[in-house]
Design an enzyme around this catalytic site. Structure first.
Site, PDB file in Angstrom:
ATOM      1  N   HIS A 291       0.677  -1.047  -0.073  1.00 24.58           N
ATOM      2  CA  HIS A 291       0.019   0.057   0.079  1.00 24.58           C
ATOM      3  C   HIS A 291       0.616   1.185   0.073  1.00 24.58           C
ATOM      4  CE1 HIS A 291       1.010  -0.327   4.388  1.00 24.58           C
ATOM      5  NE2 HIS A 291       0.742   0.943   4.337  1.00 24.58           N
TER       6      HIS A 291
ATOM      7  N   HIS B  85      -1.616  10.790   6.305  1.00 26.21           N
ATOM      8  CA  HIS B  85      -1.433   9.713   7.459  1.00 26.21           C
ATOM      9  C   HIS B  85      -0.573  10.277   8.558  1.00 26.21           C
ATOM     10  CE1 HIS B  85      -1.250   5.811   9.118  1.00 26.21           C
ATOM     11  NE2 HIS B  85       0.010   5.472   8.720  1.00 26.21           N
TER      12      HIS B  85
HETATM   13 ZN   LIG Z   1       0.859   2.582   5.605  1.00 25.84          ZN
END
Ligand SMILES: [Zn+2]
Length: 211
Positions: free
Chosen positions: A51, A57
């Site tokens: 991913h 994030h």
């Molecule tokens: Zn990650």
């Protein structure tokens, strides 16, 4: 063209961070139940298997995945093997004697050998390693572990260095079958609105003539 598939198979048994959502499919319709087709839905962490993380994030005001620049996830990528003792980081000194020849570098640490069997002591990268790669004009760093930082690192030092240097990351790839060298990487994230990561089908093409 030879294709190396560096994506672990996505299924219920694929490892995720402790406490994160495993891949959990549910059959909605099925021939076996008299339905006219098979239909599935699933629950999953966005960080399943191979991913890419979007900046959102690890940075409060970072971009989410649907606005990712796809150029970064396609193109020349150099596979490097740097075996480290379990749980330690790859440091600048392990990279300095390797000639970096591509803007994407995929690091095989061999510290997370079986994606279906979670081990907590996988290797990460140090701030120095990230900064060194950035100084070599690297734009994307890939790693064969679930994260650029060791599991117990709450400071996320290498994620922060990634953010500071505006690099992108590809995590959870499987490199055991891939010899060192330069390949053409394709690992495109899905444009999931507002998401902080996306699973990708990551492949390396060998012997491609690209100019
Ligand atoms: Zn990650």
């Amino acid at each position: 063209v030879k294709i190396y598939d560096i994506t672990p198979v996505i299924h219920k048994g694929l490892g995720v961070f402790p406490g994160d959502q495993i891949f959990e499919p549910t059959t909605v319709m099925d021939f076996k139940n008299g339905d006219n087709l098979l239909l599935t839905k699933f629950m999953t962490t966005t960080h399943i298997g191979a991913h890419v993380d979007a900046p959102s994030h690890y940075a409060r005001d970072g971009q989410s995945i649907e606005s990712a620049d796809l150029q970064i996830y396609m193109g020349a990528a150099q596979v490097i093997k740097i075996p480290r003792p379990q749980g330690l980081r790859v440091e600048k000194k392990h990279l300095e004697n390797i000639k970096i020849v591509a803007p994407r570098v995929l690091i095989q640490t061999n510290s997370f050998p079986n994606p279906d069997q979670w081990n907590a002591d996988f290797c990460g990268l140090s701030t120095g390693a990230v900064e060194y790669l950035a100084s070599q004009k690297v734009k994307l760093i890939g790693i064969d572990t679930p994260s650029m930082d060791p599991q117990d690192d709450k400071e996320l030092e290498s994620h922060n260095a990634i953010n500071k240097n505006d690099l992108r990351i590809l995590e959870g790839i499987v490199l055991n079958q891939v010899p060192e060298g330069v390949y053409f990487l394709i690992a495109l994230p899905l444009p999931i609105k507002g998401a902080e990561a996306s699973p990708v089908r990551a492949v390396l093409l060998d012997k491609v003539h690209f100019n």
